[in-house]
Design a protein around this motif. Structure first.
Motif, PDB file in Angstrom:
ATOM      1  N   LEU A   2      32.985  28.582  45.410  1.00 44.88           N
ATOM      2  CA  LEU A   2      31.702  27.962  45.080  1.00 44.88           C
ATOM      3  C   LEU A   2      30.631  29.027  44.848  1.00 44.88           C
ATOM      4  N   ARG A   3      30.610  30.037  45.692  1.00 43.79           N
ATOM      5  CA  ARG A   3      29.613  31.094  45.557  1.00 43.79           C
ATOM      6  C   ARG A   3      29.832  31.903  44.281  1.00 43.79           C
ATOM      7  N   ARG A   4      31.085  32.226  43.982  1.00 43.58           N
ATOM      8  CA  ARG A   4      31.408  32.993  42.781  1.00 43.58           C
ATOM      9  C   ARG A   4      31.035  32.233  41.508  1.00 43.58           C
ATOM     10  N   GLU A   5      31.220  30.926  41.521  1.00 41.70           N
ATOM     11  CA  GLU A   5      30.928  30.105  40.342  1.00 41.70           C
ATOM     12  C   GLU A   5      29.462  29.673  40.276  1.00 41.70           C
ATOM     13  N   GLY A   6      28.679  30.000  41.289  1.00 42.40           N
ATOM     14  CA  GLY A   6      27.273  29.617  41.298  1.00 42.40           C
ATOM     15  C   GLY A   6      27.065  28.145  41.606  1.00 42.40           C
ATOM     16  N   LEU A   7      28.051  27.516  42.207  1.00 42.55           N
ATOM     17  CA  LEU A   7      27.962  26.092  42.556  1.00 42.55           C
ATOM     18  C   LEU A   7      27.415  25.991  43.967  1.00 42.55           C
ATOM     19  N   GLY A  47      45.489  45.311  44.007  1.00 34.49           N
ATOM     20  CA  GLY A  47      45.755  44.566  42.788  1.00 34.49           C
ATOM     21  C   GLY A  47      44.820  43.385  42.654  1.00 34.49           C
ATOM     22  N   TYR A  48      44.909  42.695  41.553  1.00 36.79           N
ATOM     23  CA  TYR A  48      44.053  41.557  41.271  1.00 36.79           C
ATOM     24  C   TYR A  48      44.807  40.284  41.583  1.00 36.79           C
ATOM     25  N   ARG A  49      44.165  39.385  42.282  1.00 40.73           N
ATOM     26  CA  ARG A  49      44.738  38.068  42.544  1.00 40.73           C
ATOM     27  C   ARG A  49      43.878  37.027  41.853  1.00 40.73           C
ATOM     28  N   LYS A  50      44.490  36.241  40.996  1.00 33.62           N
ATOM     29  CA  LYS A  50      43.762  35.187  40.302  1.00 33.62           C
ATOM     30  C   LYS A  50      43.318  34.139  41.323  1.00 33.62           C
ATOM     31  N   PRO A  51      42.054  33.721  41.246  1.00 36.52           N
ATOM     32  CA  PRO A  51      41.571  32.707  42.195  1.00 36.52           C
ATOM     33  C   PRO A  51      42.402  31.428  42.127  1.00 36.52           C
ATOM     34  N   THR A  52      42.785  30.928  43.284  1.00 41.48           N
ATOM     35  CA  THR A  52      43.625  29.743  43.384  1.00 41.48           C
ATOM     36  C   THR A  52      42.920  28.501  42.851  1.00 41.48           C
ATOM     37  N   LEU A  53      41.625  28.432  43.038  1.00 40.98           N
ATOM     38  CA  LEU A  53      40.883  27.216  42.697  1.00 40.98           C
ATOM     39  C   LEU A  53      40.389  27.177  41.261  1.00 40.98           C
TER      40      LEU A  53
END
Length: 119
Positions: free
Chosen positions: A105-110, A57-63
């Motif tokens: 951070l990696r997913r958001e490109g930060l 299933g999909y889990r929404k990122p906590t951050l």
């Protein structure tokens, strides 16, 4: 992750166990684990079906809700470490692991470097 065993097999296993055969002999005859025989029988009694529950299933990122705070902290304090950021989030009531912060951070490109010259 492997896929669940067929419902047909599950039905035959549970029927054999319900007919009075021991869980161990049913497990050996059908080539499944004894714990599977027990769990499938319990599932049949509880729900009326031996069908497997949903997997994954999909889990929404906590951050995700704290993205603005994280971006602001990285801009304000370029020498901030992942552990430092994790501790600041904990102070705000967000309990996450070091790895969760890194993946976010990696997913958001930060990206941030402690030494900007080497970047």
């Amino acid at each position: 992750m492997t896929r669940p065993l067929s419902n047909d097999l599950r039905e035959r296993v549970v029927a054999a166990a319900a007919a009075g055969e021991s869980c161990r002999s049913v497990a050996q005859r059908f080539g499944v684990a004894v714990s599977s025989v027990v769990k499938w029988s319990q599932r049949r009694r509880a729900t009326g079906s031996v069908a497997p529950a949903k997997m994954g299933g999909y889990r929404k990122p906590t951050l995700e809700a704290h993205k603005d705070f994280i971006v602001e902290r990285i801009e304000q304090t370029p020498h901030l470490t992942l552990h430092g950021l994790k501790d600041e989030l904990l102070a705000r009531g967000v309990k996450v692991s070091h790895n969760a912060v890194w993946l976010f951070l990696r997913r958001e490109g930060l990206r941030f470097k402690k030494n900007a010259v080497r970047a």
